[in-house]
Design a protein around this motif. Structure first.
Motif, PDB file in Angstrom:
ATOM      1  N   ALA A   9     162.247   5.407  -9.246  1.00  0.00           N
ATOM      2  CA  ALA A   9     161.154   5.331  -8.277  1.00  0.00           C
ATOM      3  C   ALA A   9     161.169   6.547  -7.361  1.00  0.00           C
ATOM      4  CB  ALA A   9     161.264   4.041  -7.459  1.00  0.00           C
ATOM      5  N   GLN A  10     162.376   7.045  -7.042  1.00  0.00           N
ATOM      6  CA  GLN A  10     162.486   8.200  -6.156  1.00  0.00           C
ATOM      7  C   GLN A  10     161.915   9.459  -6.809  1.00  0.00           C
ATOM      8  OE1 GLN A  10     165.038   5.989  -6.681  1.00  0.00           O
ATOM      9  NE2 GLN A  10     164.808   4.986  -4.678  1.00  0.00           N
ATOM     10  N   GLU A  25     158.149   9.073  -7.012  1.00  0.00           N
ATOM     11  CA  GLU A  25     157.550   9.242  -5.695  1.00  0.00           C
ATOM     12  C   GLU A  25     157.504  10.717  -5.312  1.00  0.00           C
ATOM     13  OE1 GLU A  25     158.131   7.562  -1.124  1.00  0.00           O
ATOM     14  OE2 GLU A  25     159.199   6.630  -2.796  1.00  0.00           O
ATOM     15  N   LEU A  83     154.515  12.540  -6.767  1.00  0.00           N
ATOM     16  CA  LEU A  83     153.167  12.221  -6.298  1.00  0.00           C
ATOM     17  C   LEU A  83     152.602  13.378  -5.472  1.00  0.00           C
ATOM     18  CD1 LEU A  83     153.420   8.505  -5.097  1.00  0.00           C
ATOM     19  CD2 LEU A  83     152.179   9.353  -7.077  1.00  0.00           C
ATOM     20  N   THR A  95     150.701   7.183   0.387  1.00  0.00           N
ATOM     21  CA  THR A  95     151.818   6.431   0.930  1.00  0.00           C
ATOM     22  C   THR A  95     152.211   5.341  -0.053  1.00  0.00           C
ATOM     23  OG1 THR A  95     151.009   6.790   3.180  1.00  0.00           O
ATOM     24  CG2 THR A  95     152.571   4.987   2.862  1.00  0.00           C
ATOM     25  N   VAL A  96     153.487   5.260  -0.367  1.00  0.00           N
ATOM     26  CA  VAL A  96     153.966   4.245  -1.299  1.00  0.00           C
ATOM     27  C   VAL A  96     154.097   2.915  -0.569  1.00  0.00           C
ATOM     28  CG1 VAL A  96     155.869   3.542  -2.796  1.00  0.00           C
ATOM     29  CG2 VAL A  96     155.148   5.940  -2.732  1.00  0.00           C
ATOM     30  N   ARG A 123     157.297  -0.689  -4.702  1.00  0.00           N
ATOM     31  CA  ARG A 123     157.971  -0.097  -5.859  1.00  0.00           C
ATOM     32  C   ARG A 123     158.359  -1.219  -6.810  1.00  0.00           C
ATOM     33  NH1 ARG A 123     159.340   2.157  -1.275  1.00  0.00           N
ATOM     34  NH2 ARG A 123     159.361   4.436  -1.051  1.00  0.00           N
ATOM     35  N   GLU A 126     160.604  -1.489 -10.386  1.00  0.00           N
ATOM     36  CA  GLU A 126     161.398  -0.869 -11.443  1.00  0.00           C
ATOM     37  C   GLU A 126     161.891  -1.955 -12.388  1.00  0.00           C
ATOM     38  OE1 GLU A 126     164.067   2.564 -10.500  1.00  0.00           O
ATOM     39  OE2 GLU A 126     163.756   1.919  -8.424  1.00  0.00           O
ATOM     40  N   LEU A 165     154.723   2.461  -8.941  1.00  0.00           N
ATOM     41  CA  LEU A 165     154.508   2.575  -7.506  1.00  0.00           C
ATOM     42  C   LEU A 165     153.109   2.107  -7.163  1.00  0.00           C
ATOM     43  CD1 LEU A 165     155.898   6.173  -6.848  1.00  0.00           C
ATOM     44  CD2 LEU A 165     157.143   4.017  -6.635  1.00  0.00           C
ATOM     45  N   VAL A 207     150.340   2.629  -4.500  1.00  0.00           N
ATOM     46  CA  VAL A 207     150.089   3.751  -3.597  1.00  0.00           C
ATOM     47  C   VAL A 207     148.815   3.534  -2.798  1.00  0.00           C
ATOM     48  CG1 VAL A 207     149.665   6.245  -3.513  1.00  0.00           C
ATOM     49  CG2 VAL A 207     151.237   5.308  -5.222  1.00  0.00           C
ATOM     50  N   TRP A 258     147.817   1.705  -8.590  1.00  0.00           N
ATOM     51  CA  TRP A 258     149.170   1.771  -9.163  1.00  0.00           C
ATOM     52  C   TRP A 258     149.328   3.054  -9.975  1.00  0.00           C
ATOM     53  CZ3 TRP A 258     153.357  -1.377  -8.479  1.00  0.00           C
ATOM     54  CH2 TRP A 258     153.138  -2.589  -7.826  1.00  0.00           C
ATOM     55  N   ARG A 259     150.492   3.666  -9.858  1.00  0.00           N
ATOM     56  CA  ARG A 259     150.892   4.793 -10.709  1.00  0.00           C
ATOM     57  C   ARG A 259     152.248   4.445 -11.296  1.00  0.00           C
ATOM     58  NH1 ARG A 259     148.785   9.867  -9.621  1.00  0.00           N
ATOM     59  NH2 ARG A 259     149.797  10.387 -11.588  1.00  0.00           N
TER      60      ARG A 259
END
Length: 198
Positions: free
Chosen positions: A99-100, A103, A106, A110-111, A114, A116, A123, A125, A140-141
């Motif tokens: 996720a990091q 992110e 991107l 703003t997230v 999350r 996983e 994410l 967003v 969502w992405r």
């Protein structure tokens, strides 16, 4: 405006957002799965969603709820929304996606959430609202890996659609689960065929 007309207008807006031609109307037999990457990967739609044949390319596909693509019985209560899928080749030495890292990739927004799983990193967003009227700035992405391919995912919808809430993440995760299961089954079939010819 009745519900059917409203659905059509929203879908047209979503298709335009993805850069697809909506002039041809819905197809009579939308796809539940389709070969991509020149046959190297089979995309399998989550329940209630179908693949728009007109959008399909070796590295891109667009999915919408089945009833908006010509199958009135195929929606199964799925949220009204649009999914885009894009493929790229995964570098052989690429580190696992987290996720990091997603992110950090991107370009803005703003997230909010999350998600996983073993199949995908997703994410939720809050970003800039799409130009098409009625679409939510929340979407969502996500990404996941199937074999040697990275699968990029996005899901868009209206503010009152489950596509922009937690349900949207669940839908994308099911897409990845089904696609990875299909890929694993194909490997087994190929191995059995190779053994049979020896």
């Amino acid at each position: 405006m009745n519900i059917g007309t409203c659905k059509g207008a929203i879908l047209a807006g979503l298709m335009a957002l993805a850069g697809c031609d909506v002039g041809g109307g819905a197809t009579s037999a939308p796809l539940r799965q389709a070969a991509m990457a020149n046959g190297a990967l089979t995309l399998v739609a989550p329940e209630g969603f179908c693949i728009d044949k007109r959008s399909l390319k070796p590295s891109f596909a667009l999915l919408a709820r089945c009833d908006t693509l010509g199958d009135p019985q195929g929606a199964y209560g799925a949220p009204l929304g649009l999914i885009t899928v894009s493929l790229s080749t995964a570098p052989p030495d690429a580190p696992p996606i987290t996720a990091q890292t997603l992110e950090a990739a991107l370009s803005g927004g703003t997230v909010l959430d999350r998600r996983e799983t073993k199949d995908a990193v997703l994410l939720r967003v809050q970003g800039t609202a799409p130009a098409r009227k009625g679409l939510s700035a929340t979407y969502w992405r996500g990404t996941g890996q199937v074999g040697s391919h990275l699968v990029g995912l996005a899901m868009y919808g209206t503010a009152d659609s489950g596509a922009t809430g937690p349900e949207g993440g669940q839908v994308l995760d099911r897409l990845m689960q089904r696609t990875r299961t299909q890929a694993a089954a194909s490997v087994v079939v190929a191995a059995q065929a190779a053994t049979a010819t020896e």
